[in-house]
Every structure is written in C-alpha cells, then in structure tokens.
Scaffold this motif. Sequence first.
Motif, PDB file in Angstrom:
ATOM      1  N   SER A 237      -7.968 -11.489   5.569  1.00  0.00           N
ATOM      2  CA  SER A 237      -6.557 -11.136   5.743  1.00  0.00           C
ATOM      3  C   SER A 237      -6.013 -10.422   4.512  1.00  0.00           C
ATOM      4  O   SER A 237      -5.185  -9.511   4.616  1.00  0.00           O
TER       5      SER A 237
ATOM      6  N   GLU B 120      -8.033  -6.746   4.323  1.00  0.00           N
ATOM      7  CA  GLU B 120      -7.592  -5.736   5.287  1.00  0.00           C
ATOM      8  C   GLU B 120      -6.169  -5.262   4.995  1.00  0.00           C
ATOM      9  O   GLU B 120      -5.860  -4.069   5.096  1.00  0.00           O
ATOM     10  N   ALA B 121      -5.288  -6.183   4.639  1.00  0.00           N
ATOM     11  CA  ALA B 121      -3.900  -5.796   4.359  1.00  0.00           C
ATOM     12  C   ALA B 121      -3.809  -4.931   3.109  1.00  0.00           C
ATOM     13  O   ALA B 121      -3.075  -3.924   3.098  1.00  0.00           O
TER      14      ALA B 121
ATOM     15  N   ARG C 103      -4.811  -1.420   3.676  1.00  0.00           N
ATOM     16  CA  ARG C 103      -3.758  -0.641   4.321  1.00  0.00           C
ATOM     17  C   ARG C 103      -2.642  -0.275   3.338  1.00  0.00           C
ATOM     18  O   ARG C 103      -2.043   0.808   3.445  1.00  0.00           O
TER      19      ARG C 103
ATOM     20  N   MET D 278       0.333   2.477   4.042  1.00  0.00           N
ATOM     21  CA  MET D 278       1.093   1.968   5.184  1.00  0.00           C
ATOM     22  C   MET D 278       2.521   1.580   4.813  1.00  0.00           C
ATOM     23  O   MET D 278       3.444   1.743   5.627  1.00  0.00           O
TER      24      MET D 278
ATOM     25  N   ALA E 216       4.860  -5.874   2.794  1.00  0.00           N
ATOM     26  CA  ALA E 216       3.627  -6.606   3.108  1.00  0.00           C
ATOM     27  C   ALA E 216       3.731  -8.016   2.559  1.00  0.00           C
ATOM     28  O   ALA E 216       3.993  -8.206   1.371  1.00  0.00           O
TER      29      ALA E 216
ATOM     30  N   ILE F 156       0.853 -10.027   6.975  1.00  0.00           N
ATOM     31  CA  ILE F 156       1.601  -9.250   7.952  1.00  0.00           C
ATOM     32  C   ILE F 156       2.344  -8.141   7.220  1.00  0.00           C
ATOM     33  O   ILE F 156       2.901  -8.348   6.143  1.00  0.00           O
TER      34      ILE F 156
ATOM     35  N   ARG G  58       5.325  -5.213   7.799  1.00  0.00           N
ATOM     36  CA  ARG G  58       6.427  -4.794   8.670  1.00  0.00           C
ATOM     37  C   ARG G  58       7.096  -3.552   8.107  1.00  0.00           C
ATOM     38  O   ARG G  58       7.197  -3.387   6.886  1.00  0.00           O
TER      39      ARG G  58
ATOM     40  N   LEU H 219       3.733  -3.611  11.706  1.00  0.00           N
ATOM     41  CA  LEU H 219       2.776  -2.516  11.573  1.00  0.00           C
ATOM     42  C   LEU H 219       1.338  -3.032  11.562  1.00  0.00           C
ATOM     43  O   LEU H 219       0.421  -2.337  11.994  1.00  0.00           O
ATOM     44  N   TYR H 220       1.174  -4.251  11.072  1.00  0.00           N
ATOM     45  CA  TYR H 220      -0.175  -4.826  10.982  1.00  0.00           C
ATOM     46  C   TYR H 220      -0.037  -6.334  10.822  1.00  0.00           C
ATOM     47  O   TYR H 220       0.821  -6.820  10.084  1.00  0.00           O
ATOM     48  N   GLU H 221      -0.899  -7.064  11.519  1.00  0.00           N
ATOM     49  CA  GLU H 221      -0.944  -8.517  11.324  1.00  0.00           C
ATOM     50  C   GLU H 221      -2.361  -8.995  11.553  1.00  0.00           C
ATOM     51  O   GLU H 221      -3.002  -8.629  12.529  1.00  0.00           O
ATOM     52  N   MET H 222      -2.835  -9.827  10.637  1.00  0.00           N
ATOM     53  CA  MET H 222      -4.171 -10.397  10.797  1.00  0.00           C
ATOM     54  C   MET H 222      -4.145 -11.846  10.340  1.00  0.00           C
ATOM     55  O   MET H 222      -4.148 -12.127   9.147  1.00  0.00           O
TER      56      MET H 222
END
Length: 427
Positions: free
Chosen positions: A179, A182-183, A186, A191, A317, A325, A327, A334-337
């Motif tokens: 988590s 990956e974040a 981005r 992002m 983030a 996550i 937003r 925009l992304y969540e893991m």
Amino acid sequence: MKQNEITRRNFVKVTTAGTLGLMASGNYAYANGRDMLRVGVVGCGGRGTGAARDAVVSSERVEIVAMGDLFQDRLDASRKALADEIGDAYKVDESHAFVGFDAYQHVVDSEIDMVILAAPPGFRPAHFTAAVNAGKHVFMEKPVSVDVAGAMEIMKAGDTATQKGLSVVAGTLYRRQPSFMEAIKRIHDGMIGEIVGAQEYYLTGPIWLRERKGGMSDMEWQCRNWYYFTWLSGDHIVEQFVHNIDVINWVFQGHPDSAIAMGGRIARTGPEFGHIYDHFSVEYIYPGDIVVEAKCRQWQGTTKQVSNRVIGTKGIADLNPQNSIIRAHGGNVLYEMPEPGGNGYVLEHTDLIQAIREGKPINETRQIAESTLTAVLGRESAYTGNQLGWNELMEAGLNLTQEDLGFRQVPLPEVPVPGITKLSRSM
C-alpha cells in the motif's frame, strides 16, 4: 577480555575477511559449498528474536546458528523462544552462544553468511562495521545510529559493503508494504501534482519500562533500560518515529534542509524514565521551502494516531499502515489500496535472502542513515531550542559514544533543557 575492561577502541576493533559466497549455476553457494544459509543474531531482545524468526519464515533453507547478547538472561530467553518456534532451523549450540559487550564480534566471526543486528541502536555502527569487515551480509534494525558520528560510520561501512558485493537491508518495513509502495509510486508519477506540504504523526502510548534492581551498576541499568537514554536509543523520535520520517524522506526522495522543534517531559518525569522526552513537535523544511509537520508522543490514555499525509496541488495522499488512499481536492478517490496482508517484517528478509542467493546485492545503508539523521536533526533542535540546519548538524559532528563500556557507576545524564543544552557535546 573481561567485560569491564572493554573500551571504545576495543569495541570497534574488527577482523577482516573476504566475501563468503561465489556464484554457481546462477545460485549463491555459501561457505564450503553449503546450500543452507546460516544466520547469526546480535541483540536477543524482542526485536532480535522476532527478526530471527522472520528470517526463517521468509525463505527456505535458513537456519540460526550463532547468537549474542550483552546479558545472559536475555540470550537464554531468546534461545528458548526460537527453539520452540522454529524447530529444526534452530542450530545454536553452547559454543556459539555469546555474552558480553564483545558478543557481537564472536557472532560475526562465526561461520555465518548473514547477521541480524538488533542490539540497541547506540551500538549499531560498531556492530555493522564489524559485520561488513568480516564479509557478512546484514539485516540491521532501524534506526542505525543515535548521532552524527555513528551515522557517518554507518555510511562508510555501507560503502565498503558495496565494494565487497554484500547485501544490506534495513528494518524500514513500510518500504515493503504494497500500500505504501504503490501510493508513493503514484505520488512520484504526479497523481497529486506538485508537493506543497506533509504531515506525519506517531501518537501512541507508553513503551516498556524495566525496574532497576538492587546491585545493578549504573551502566547495567542503562543498558537494560536502554530506551530511556539518548546515547543508546536516540530518544523515541529516533527509535520509533524514524518509520514515519523514512516514509516522508522516501516521498521527497531526500532529506530536509533544516528543522525547528520543541519537546519535553510532561507524563514521564521521574528518574526511572532516564532523561529522554515524552513528546516532540517538529517542522522540517524540505528543498523548495516545503514544510512538513512532524509530531510524536508516548502518553497513556490519549488519542492514538500513526499516519502520514502528503499534500499536493492536485490532491492529498494518506499513507497509513492499514491502507493508503489518494483523493483529489474535491474529494474524488483517485487511488485506494487496502493493505493486502503482506508482512513487511517478513518481506524484508525475503528480499535480502533472495539478493544474497541470486548474487544481486542490494544496499539500503544510505537511505536509512539519512532517515536516522533526519530524526536526530529534529531531536537536537528540540533539545537545544534552536532552528537547526542539516549542514550545521553534520558539521557539529555530534558523538554520544560512551568510551568505557564496562559495568561501572556513571552519572545519570541530565534532561536536555532548551536554551541551555548545546549541540556539540559528548557523553
């Protein structure tokens, strides 16, 4: 050599050995052509015992063959726990169980391929130097020093490890949790846009406390109760909060330029708590004049929060141990893991052992040394009460090393007082 005769010079004296392995058919062969990776452990408290177990769980054909600790009772408890938990992978006989300030040297001189360094961080630089000079691959727990002198020694030994083709992994487990990985990828890909600020928090309850028993020398008590002495732990901003600090350095891909901080003792004021603080509040200034708010505390009965937030021109983030996550500023996700269950404590060893076996060295020395120094920068700004620059910290060459490591009577270090405590000092 008797324990009470060990000096700083003896403590860092090391032997030199060649690298242990060779490449064979694309796989790493160990000393004497063994297929089994042999591991030694230095520092047999909870984290050292846990790291030894994690190493065995992480990969096949791993065994623990040598262990060392300052105290016999800690060594015995760890040996019993590992014998019960890892079964046949526990291979430590009496001739490879060492006690004393020089136990680390006996471990790294043993026939091992890799060593786990998990003694209090004040000892880490000397232990790491000895391991690298002996040609061992290293897993070392965070943080890796408590001062500038120690961090410089770590980086120097890290350069030697690179020259020898050794692998070094640090205990910054967030760097192996998907988590976070990956974040942050981005974030680096844009992002959230241009980073304009960040917040990091480690608000938690009290840590363990070990009672002083009759007959203990000052040195024995400090070493047993090591968390409460800066020369051994670095204070909790270094020992614990370094996890979050490492995440923010990872996001910024570098260290801050300066810090201004405050802290003190409110909940832990008695002499049984040594001389460390129980709370810190730091503003780190990163390149581009970007401010990062960093707060940590260890108070009973208060709100707990362990989190990291990175603010950009396009979004925010939130990077947490449970999940990450991202937003947009309008609230759209925009992304969540969610954390998929990967155990960072185990994956650290998986990656290290794979690197050893494949003969493709990895070396995390510099990144953890810089994260440790970032924590030291915040601590010293709080201790002195002054804004402190990175270069100023490095030039001061802060060294908290105890020259005489025998079990002797030593005065209790004074609690740092902002405006009075100076940056350039020794223990």
